[in-house]
Design a protein around this motif. Sequence first.
Motif, PDB file in Angstrom:
ATOM      1  N   GLU A  63       0.921  -1.196   0.049  1.00 15.78           N
ATOM      2  CA  GLU A  63       0.032   0.012  -0.043  1.00 15.78           C
ATOM      3  C   GLU A  63       0.862   1.240   0.009  1.00 15.78           C
ATOM      4  N   ASP A  64       1.952   1.221   0.591  1.00 19.33           N
ATOM      5  CA  ASP A  64       2.814   2.520   0.925  1.00 19.33           C
ATOM      6  C   ASP A  64       3.376   2.687  -0.698  1.00 19.33           C
ATOM      7  N   TYR A  65       3.777   1.729  -1.320  1.00 15.31           N
ATOM      8  CA  TYR A  65       4.592   2.036  -2.910  1.00 15.31           C
ATOM      9  C   TYR A  65       3.280   2.490  -3.657  1.00 15.31           C
ATOM     10  N   ASN A  66       1.868   1.762  -3.576  1.00 16.65           N
ATOM     11  CA  ASN A  66       1.041   2.503  -4.578  1.00 16.65           C
ATOM     12  C   ASN A  66       0.704   3.789  -4.262  1.00 16.65           C
ATOM     13  N   LYS A  67       0.892   4.283  -3.086  1.00 16.93           N
ATOM     14  CA  LYS A  67       0.503   5.515  -2.784  1.00 16.93           C
ATOM     15  C   LYS A  67       1.474   6.549  -3.307  1.00 16.93           C
ATOM     16  N   VAL A  68       2.975   6.173  -3.452  1.00 15.00           N
ATOM     17  CA  VAL A  68       3.958   7.049  -4.034  1.00 15.00           C
ATOM     18  C   VAL A  68       4.609   6.727  -5.439  1.00 15.00           C
ATOM     19  N   LYS A  69       3.840   5.467  -6.062  1.00 16.20           N
ATOM     20  CA  LYS A  69       4.454   5.128  -7.276  1.00 16.20           C
ATOM     21  C   LYS A  69       4.496   6.130  -8.412  1.00 16.20           C
TER      22      LYS A  69
END
Length: 151
Positions: A63-69
């Motif tokens: 979820e963290d990566y999806n927020k900043v990708k």
Amino acid sequence: MMLPSATKDVAAEFLFIICKRSVNRMIKYVGFGHSAGHLANLGLLGQINQPKHASDSEDSETEDYNKVKDSVNPVTGAMYPPDHGSALAGMSDEQKEYEAMKLVDAMNKMMETGIVKPGTIGDDGKLREVSHVLELLKDAPEPKQEDSDSD
């Protein structure tokens, strides 16, 4: 990973293992610029355009990566704010051309002194130096020909 020591090799291999030995995953999370040297040393640089592994699916993203990708630079792996703007904003066409020519001159000087040597991916998947710059264009797509009304 940029320091000249054995530590960088161990760190790069550790990151590659964490990425499940997937070239695409390594580039996705580390950035192409930081992973290119390690992948070239392993002879895996030519596998960049290979089909993704099942473990590379979008479901594996946190979820963290999806927020900043969308704000991750794919070359450096660094995060930039979405509104970082363009370096060319507010420049005239003449200024842009002048800056482009300065860049070309600087690159030419680096090539002449041997600081930068153009390379390509060889048949074995490892990086090799090119003997002429035109070797870099052999796989480039042909420019589209526009039909002309005059003969």
